[in-house]
Design a protein around this motif. Structure first.
Motif, PDB file in Angstrom:
ATOM      1  N   VAL A 127       0.834  -1.206   0.000  1.00 38.40           N
ATOM      2  CA  VAL A 127       0.000   0.000   0.000  1.00 38.40           C
ATOM      3  C   VAL A 127       0.870   1.259   0.000  1.00 38.40           C
ATOM      4  O   VAL A 127       0.519   2.265  -0.627  1.00 38.40           O
ATOM      5  N   VAL A 128       2.030   1.204   0.657  1.00 33.14           N
ATOM      6  CA  VAL A 128       2.934   2.362   0.647  1.00 33.14           C
ATOM      7  C   VAL A 128       3.490   2.572  -0.762  1.00 33.14           C
ATOM      8  O   VAL A 128       3.518   3.689  -1.284  1.00 33.14           O
ATOM      9  N   LEU A 129       3.897   1.473  -1.384  1.00 31.28           N
ATOM     10  CA  LEU A 129       4.427   1.558  -2.755  1.00 31.28           C
ATOM     11  C   LEU A 129       3.384   2.128  -3.704  1.00 31.28           C
ATOM     12  O   LEU A 129       3.672   2.997  -4.522  1.00 31.28           O
ATOM     13  N   GLU A 130       2.173   1.598  -3.591  1.00 29.34           N
ATOM     14  CA  GLU A 130       1.118   1.973  -4.526  1.00 29.34           C
ATOM     15  C   GLU A 130       0.733   3.447  -4.354  1.00 29.34           C
ATOM     16  O   GLU A 130       0.533   4.145  -5.336  1.00 29.34           O
ATOM     17  N   THR A 131       0.648   3.921  -3.133  1.00 34.35           N
ATOM     18  CA  THR A 131       0.195   5.299  -2.915  1.00 34.35           C
ATOM     19  C   THR A 131       1.356   6.280  -2.996  1.00 34.35           C
ATOM     20  O   THR A 131       1.406   7.120  -3.885  1.00 34.35           O
ATOM     21  N   TYR A 132       2.321   6.145  -2.108  1.00 28.62           N
ATOM     22  CA  TYR A 132       3.374   7.156  -2.049  1.00 28.62           C
ATOM     23  C   TYR A 132       4.262   7.118  -3.283  1.00 28.62           C
ATOM     24  O   TYR A 132       4.563   8.144  -3.870  1.00 28.62           O
ATOM     25  N   PHE A 133       4.698   5.926  -3.667  1.00 28.05           N
ATOM     26  CA  PHE A 133       5.696   5.856  -4.736  1.00 28.05           C
ATOM     27  C   PHE A 133       5.083   5.847  -6.130  1.00 28.05           C
ATOM     28  O   PHE A 133       5.665   6.343  -7.070  1.00 28.05           O
ATOM     29  N   ARG A 134       3.904   5.241  -6.287  1.00 28.25           N
ATOM     30  CA  ARG A 134       3.307   5.232  -7.621  1.00 28.25           C
ATOM     31  C   ARG A 134       2.266   6.323  -7.783  1.00 28.25           C
ATOM     32  O   ARG A 134       1.717   6.507  -8.856  1.00 28.25           O
ATOM     33  N   GLY A 135       1.986   7.042  -6.717  1.00 29.35           N
ATOM     34  CA  GLY A 135       1.083   8.182  -6.821  1.00 29.35           C
ATOM     35  C   GLY A 135      -0.385   7.834  -6.964  1.00 29.35           C
ATOM     36  O   GLY A 135      -1.168   8.651  -7.424  1.00 29.35           O
ATOM     37  N   SER A 136      -0.777   6.619  -6.579  1.00 29.31           N
ATOM     38  CA  SER A 136      -2.198   6.256  -6.660  1.00 29.31           C
ATOM     39  C   SER A 136      -2.981   6.870  -5.503  1.00 29.31           C
ATOM     40  O   SER A 136      -2.451   7.038  -4.415  1.00 29.31           O
ATOM     41  N   SER A 137      -4.248   7.174  -5.779  1.00 26.44           N
ATOM     42  CA  SER A 137      -5.142   7.582  -4.698  1.00 26.44           C
ATOM     43  C   SER A 137      -5.553   6.338  -3.919  1.00 26.44           C
ATOM     44  O   SER A 137      -5.253   5.213  -4.332  1.00 26.44           O
ATOM     45  N   VAL A 138      -6.254   6.548  -2.818  1.00 22.05           N
ATOM     46  CA  VAL A 138      -6.746   5.411  -2.032  1.00 22.05           C
ATOM     47  C   VAL A 138      -7.586   4.481  -2.919  1.00 22.05           C
ATOM     48  O   VAL A 138      -7.423   3.261  -2.905  1.00 22.05           O
ATOM     49  N   ALA A 139      -8.488   5.078  -3.720  1.00 27.53           N
ATOM     50  CA  ALA A 139      -9.380   4.266  -4.555  1.00 27.53           C
ATOM     51  C   ALA A 139      -8.593   3.493  -5.621  1.00 27.53           C
ATOM     52  O   ALA A 139      -8.854   2.311  -5.872  1.00 27.53           O
ATOM     53  N   GLU A 140      -7.617   4.168  -6.237  1.00 27.39           N
ATOM     54  CA  GLU A 140      -6.806   3.500  -7.261  1.00 27.39           C
ATOM     55  C   GLU A 140      -5.983   2.366  -6.658  1.00 27.39           C
ATOM     56  O   GLU A 140      -5.845   1.292  -7.247  1.00 27.39           O
ATOM     57  N   ALA A 141      -5.418   2.629  -5.483  1.00 28.58           N
ATOM     58  CA  ALA A 141      -4.633   1.584  -4.821  1.00 28.58           C
ATOM     59  C   ALA A 141      -5.530   0.400  -4.471  1.00 28.58           C
ATOM     60  O   ALA A 141      -5.135  -0.764  -4.615  1.00 28.58           O
ATOM     61  N   ALA A 142      -6.743   0.703  -4.027  1.00 23.63           N
ATOM     62  CA  ALA A 142      -7.686  -0.361  -3.668  1.00 23.63           C
ATOM     63  C   ALA A 142      -7.980  -1.237  -4.889  1.00 23.63           C
ATOM     64  O   ALA A 142      -7.972  -2.468  -4.811  1.00 23.63           O
ATOM     65  N   ALA A 143      -8.218  -0.584  -6.034  1.00 20.30           N
ATOM     66  CA  ALA A 143      -8.509  -1.324  -7.262  1.00 20.30           C
ATOM     67  C   ALA A 143      -7.287  -2.143  -7.684  1.00 20.30           C
ATOM     68  O   ALA A 143      -7.406  -3.313  -8.058  1.00 20.30           O
TER      69      ALA A 143
END
Lengths: 90, 219
Positions: A41-57
């Protein structure tokens, strides 16, 4: 202007700035001690710039789970840094 | 306190800037009245800065447990460094006047040669974005020179984005210090400056052309 009510950024504290010159190695090591789920979740949000919803998907988990995993992941990182600050280890 | 606090887990998404805008507004409202959530935010608000210089490649990859010996060793090294820093800070405080003079002497004539004490500092994310930047501020006779290094943390960016550098003075004054384009897969160095002495700069923002702040360096 912006929010005077939210807590002061850490950078405002000179000691915190000195502290930030912390080993990158230590931060990487701390990240690597996270569980796969928390690291993802850290990689997906902080490093890849995804929002919560995008990371969830992307991860196939509910948005609430993304938030709670981030909550625990950042806390775990903070704890590792806290051990360092306290200088309890020698 | 309450186990049913619906905002209990919003703290991390908030400090990482990935909470949806509407939830961000609601959470900031809530922070004004919930000491527990405000305390939780304070606990972790330094973490994004710690991550700023790390590239995802370093932490991605297979779940390979850190050898037991590595982390304690790093912690020990960092603790030693912290003690040194504390000692240094104490020494500086004790000799504040002397150091101030020394600093002025060291920094003042340094417009052509980089001052030795300047350090590049990472910007913190304001909103979720793959762009990262560090800045080095150098005092000069005319104000403050700002050397910016800017890059994307991921290779999945597929277009060139435009950014602006904005400085805020201690009095709230806002000044645009220039703009640049950042192509995918490129690192750029951007040099700018302001007449403001560095001690009168309250923060630097990197914004999108519409003024949305993406990165922030709080002084």
């Amino acid at each position: 202007v912006v929010t005077d009510d939210v807590p002061e950024p850490v950078a405002a504290n000179p000691d915190a700035i000195a502290q930030r010159v912390v080993d990158r190695d230590l931060v990487v090591a701390a990240l690597r001690t996270l569980s796969d789920e928390h690291r993802a979740v850290v990689l997906e949000t902080y490093f890849r710039g995804s929002s919560v919803a995008e990371a969830a998907a992307a991860l196939g988990i509910p948005p609430g789970t993304v938030k709670s995993r981030l909550h625990y992941a950042l806390r775990a990182l903070r704890t590792t840094m806290g051990e360092m600050e306290g200088g309890e280890l020698r | 306190v309450s186990e049913e606090d619906p905002f209990e887990f919003d703290d991390a998404a908030y400090v990482l800037g990935v909470l949806p805008p509407a939830e961000t507004v609601a959470f900031e409202q809530h922070l004004r009245t919930c000491a527990d959530c405000a305390a939780r935010v304070r606990e972790i608000q330094g973490v994004p800065d710690l991550l700023a210089d790390i590239s995802p490649e370093e932490v991605a990859g297979p779940a390979e447990p850190v050898p037991d010996t590595l982390l304690p060793g790093l912690l020990r090294r960092a603790a030693r460094r912290r003690r040194r820093q504390r000692w240094l800070v104490g020494g500086l405080a004790a000799a504040a006047v002397a150091c101030l003079i020394a600093l002025v002497v060291a920094v003042w004539p340094s417009s052509s040669t980089p001052a030795r004490n300047t350090q590049s500092r990472p910007f913190a994310s304001v909103i979720a974005s793959p762009v990262r930047a560090t800045a080095t501020l150098t005092g000069t006779p005319w104000g403050t020179a700002i050397d910016l290094h800017c890059h994307y943390v991921t290779t999945s960016v597929d277009r060139t984005w435009r950014y602006d550098l904005v400085v805020y003075g201690a009095d709230g004054r806002r000044e645009n210090l220039g703009s640049w384009a950042l192509p995918p897969d490129k690192d750029i160095d951007f040099t700018s400056g302001t007449w403001l002495p560095s001690n009168q700069i309250s923060r630097l923002d990197i914004t999108l052309p519409d003024g949305t702040a993406v990165l922030r360096l709080q002084m």
